[in-house]
Scaffold this motif. Structure first.
Motif, mmCIF file in Angstrom:
data_model
loop_
_atom_site.group_PDB
_atom_site.id
_atom_site.type_symbol
_atom_site.label_atom_id
_atom_site.label_comp_id
_atom_site.label_asym_id
_atom_site.label_seq_id
_atom_site.Cartn_x
_atom_site.Cartn_y
_atom_site.Cartn_z
ATOM 1 N N ILE A 1 0.852 -1.194 0.000
ATOM 2 C CA ILE A 1 0.000 0.000 0.000
ATOM 3 C C ILE A 1 0.888 1.244 0.000
ATOM 4 C CG2 ILE A 1 -1.712 1.316 1.324
ATOM 5 C CD1 ILE A 1 -2.978 -1.319 2.103
ATOM 6 N N ALA A 2 0.602 2.145 -0.939
ATOM 7 C CA ALA A 2 1.382 3.383 -1.072
ATOM 8 C C ALA A 2 0.429 4.535 -1.340
ATOM 9 C CB ALA A 2 2.356 3.234 -2.239
ATOM 10 N N GLN B 1 2.458 7.123 7.463
ATOM 11 C CA GLN B 1 1.000 7.212 7.464
ATOM 12 C C GLN B 1 0.373 5.910 6.948
ATOM 13 O OE1 GLN B 1 -0.226 9.941 8.916
ATOM 14 N NE2 GLN B 1 -2.196 8.878 8.926
ATOM 15 N N VAL B 2 1.076 5.250 6.019
ATOM 16 C CA VAL B 2 0.534 3.990 5.490
ATOM 17 C C VAL B 2 0.414 2.951 6.607
ATOM 18 C CG1 VAL B 2 1.091 1.999 4.021
ATOM 19 C CG2 VAL B 2 1.158 4.287 3.058
ATOM 20 N N ALA C 1 -10.275 -0.628 13.620
ATOM 21 C CA ALA C 1 -11.682 -0.224 13.462
ATOM 22 C C ALA C 1 -12.570 -1.421 13.116
ATOM 23 C CB ALA C 1 -11.796 0.843 12.370
ATOM 24 N N ARG C 2 -11.992 -2.435 12.464
ATOM 25 C CA ARG C 2 -12.760 -3.623 12.071
ATOM 26 C C ARG C 2 -12.591 -4.777 13.071
ATOM 27 N NH1 ARG C 2 -11.156 -0.977 7.429
ATOM 28 N NH2 ARG C 2 -12.540 -1.111 5.640
ATOM 29 N N ILE D 1 0.181 3.493 9.803
ATOM 30 C CA ILE D 1 -0.837 3.965 10.756
ATOM 31 C C ILE D 1 -2.245 3.732 10.195
ATOM 32 C CG2 ILE D 1 -1.761 6.055 11.887
ATOM 33 C CD1 ILE D 1 1.284 6.929 12.041
ATOM 34 N N THR D 2 -2.401 4.000 8.890
ATOM 35 C CA THR D 2 -3.716 3.817 8.254
ATOM 36 C C THR D 2 -4.113 2.342 8.221
ATOM 37 O OG1 THR D 2 -3.389 5.791 6.912
ATOM 38 C CG2 THR D 2 -5.041 4.238 6.125
ATOM 39 N N GLY E 1 -4.844 1.243 11.818
ATOM 40 C CA GLY E 1 -6.064 1.918 12.265
ATOM 41 C C GLY E 1 -7.311 1.278 11.660
ATOM 42 N N ASN E 2 -7.228 0.935 10.377
ATOM 43 C CA ASN E 2 -8.354 0.281 9.701
ATOM 44 C C ASN E 2 -8.633 -1.088 10.292
ATOM 45 O OD1 ASN E 2 -9.710 1.309 6.967
ATOM 46 N ND2 ASN E 2 -7.784 2.354 7.302
ATOM 47 N N ILE F 1 -6.698 -2.635 -0.309
ATOM 48 C CA ILE F 1 -7.547 -1.940 0.674
ATOM 49 C C ILE F 1 -8.936 -2.596 0.721
ATOM 50 C CG2 ILE F 1 -8.687 0.258 1.245
ATOM 51 C CD1 ILE F 1 -6.142 1.666 0.132
ATOM 52 N N LYS F 2 -9.470 -2.949 -0.447
ATOM 53 C CA LYS F 2 -10.803 -3.585 -0.485
ATOM 54 C C LYS F 2 -10.804 -4.919 0.266
ATOM 55 C CE LYS F 2 -12.663 -1.624 -4.752
ATOM 56 N NZ LYS F 2 -12.812 -1.866 -6.207
ATOM 57 N N TYR G 1 6.862 5.129 11.617
ATOM 58 C CA TYR G 1 5.737 6.061 11.820
ATOM 59 C C TYR G 1 5.182 6.597 10.497
ATOM 60 C CZ TYR G 1 7.357 6.197 16.655
ATOM 61 O OH TYR G 1 7.748 5.858 17.920
#
Lengths: 124, 209
Positions: free
Chosen positions: B88-89, B144-145, B155-156, B147-148, B151-152, B122-123, B142
Motif C-alpha cells: 500500500i502506497a 502514514q501507510v 476499526a474492524r 498507521i492507516t 487503524g483500519n 484496501i478492499k 511512523y
C-alpha cells in the motif's frame, strides 16, 4: 512557488467523507499543500488512498500525507484524558499535512514532530 | 424452548464457522518483505514458494491466495488461507521503475497495475480474519501507510501481529517498531534468511487462536 493552504477545523468538520476527500484532492491536484486542523479517521484515510490511486496519471503521481496527534503516553488515566479530549474537541486535536507527491518529497514523522521535505528543482 | 432453539442454531452456525477457512492477510508498504514472508511460510510448510518477490517495488500487483496452509507448533495444528497483498502506497511514479532497468513502456504499465493493486489490497481488508503487518525494521515505522493500515484493522476488530522484518540488516531497529505500536505484539524476523521463524510461528498461533 510553494502554496500552503490552512483549513480550519470548522470548515472541515461539517463535511462528509466524500466531500472531505474531494476537497483534499482538488487542492492537492492544484499543487497546494494543505494544513488541516484535525485529522481524518482511518476509514477516511484509506478511502483517500483509494481515490488517489484512481486519479494517478502522467502529471499527478499521488500524495504525501501525515497526521500528528497530541501524545498521551502512559496509563489508563492518560488514555481517558485523550478520549475525553477527542470527544470534546471532535477530532480537533492534531494536524494533518497533505500535499502532491510531485512537490512534497517526503513527510518525516516522529511521534511528536513532522518534517516536510520538498523536491529539489531540476537544473536545466 | 428458546434455549433449545438457540442451541440448535448455535450448533448449525458453529458447523459453518468451523468449515469456513481463516484468511490470514499480509499487509504493509511496498518492499517491506510481504512476499518474502509469504514464501518463507509456504516453503517451510509446503516445500515450495508461491509468489514472486524482488527488490523492485510493487512486484506483487494483485492479491494472491494460497489455500489450506497448515502449520504445526508444540503439538498443535493450524490451517489457514494465506493472502499476500500488493504494497500500500500513497504515490506511484512510473519513473521510479526506470531505476531498475525496466523500459518506459513496461514501467508505465507496471505503475498502472500497481495503482489497481493498492485499491484491491484496501478492499480486501474487510475480508481478513487476522493480519500480519510487515514493517521494514530499517525504515521509519511512523509512516502514514502503517498507521492507516493498523487503524483500519483496529476499526474492524481484526487481530494484528506486527512483523519487524529485515533484522539481518545493520540498520534494523526493532525497538523503534515496538515503540511505534506498543498496543500490538511484535515479532522480529529476517524472512529472507529464516531467522527467528520459530518465534514467528508461535506468535502466529496466538494470533489465529
Amino acid at each position: 512557488m510553494l502554496t500552503l493552504q490552512y483549513v480550519p477545523h470548522h470548515e472541515f468538520v461539517s463535511l462528509d467523507m466524500d466531500e472531505k476527500i474531494r476537497r483534499i484532492l482538488k487542492s492537492v491536484k492544484d499543487g497546494k499543500i494543505l494544513l488541516i486542523e484535525g485529522r481524518l479517521d482511518h476509514i477516511e484515510e484509506s478511502e483517500l488512498i483509494k481515490r488517489t490511486m484512481q486519479i494517478i496519471n502522467k502529471t499527478f503521481k499521488g500524495i504525501e500525507i501525515a497526521s500528528i496527534d497530541y501524545e498521551f503516553k502512559g496509563d489508563f488515566l492518560d488514555k481517558l484524558k485523550k478520549d475525553i479530549a477527542h470527544f470534546l474537541l471532535r477530532k480537533r486535536s492534531g494536524l494533518t499535512i497533505v500535499g502532491p507527491a510531485t512537490i512534497v518529497k517526503e513527510i518525516r514523522k516522529d511521534p511528536s514532530k513532522i518534517e516536510l521535505l520538498t523536491m529539489e528543482k531540476k537544473k536545466k | 424452548m428458546i434455549s433449545r432453539i438457540k442451541g440448535f442454531f448455535g450448533g448449525v452456525f458453529s458447523v459453518f464457522k468451523k468449515r469456513r477457512s481463516i484468511k490470514l492477510g499480509i499487509y504493509g508498504h511496498p518492499n517491506a518483505g510481504k512476499s518474502t514472508i509469504a514464501n518463507r511460510i509456504s516453503k517451510d510448510w509446503l516445500g515450495e514458494e508461491f509468489t514472486k518477490s524482488s527488490a523492485v517495488p510493487h512486484e506483487t500487483r494483485e492479491v494472491i491466495v494460497k489455500e489450506k496452509v497448515t502449520i504445526k507448533s508444540k503439538g498443535k495444528e493450524l490451517t489457514f488461507n494465506l493472502v499476500d497483498t500488493p504494497g500500500i502506497a500513497t504515490k506511484i511514479d512510473y519513473e521510479d521503475f526506470l531505476k531498475f532497468k525496466i523500459n518506459p513502456k513496461e514501467a508505465k504499465e507496471r505503475a498502472k497495475e500497481a495503482t489497481k493493486g493498492v485499491i484491491e489490497a484496501i478492499k480486501w481488508l474487510d475480508d481478513m480474519d487476522c493480519v500480519l503487518v510487515v514493517i521494514d525494521s530499517t525504515q521509519n515505522p511512523y509512516s502514514q501507510v502503517n498507521i492507516t493500515i493498523i487503524g483500519n484493522l483496529a476499526a474492524r476488530d481484526i487481530p494484528v501481529l506486527i512483523v519487524a522484518n529485515k533484522i539481518d540488516l545493520r540498520k534494523s531497529d526493532v525497538k523503534r517498531v515496538e515503540s511505534a505500536f506498543p498496543q500490538y505484539p511484535t515479532v522480529a524476523v529476517s524472512a529472507i534468511k529464516g531467522d527467528n521463524m520459530e518465534s514467528f510461528y508461535e506468535h502466529l498461533f496466538k494470533l489465529v487462536k
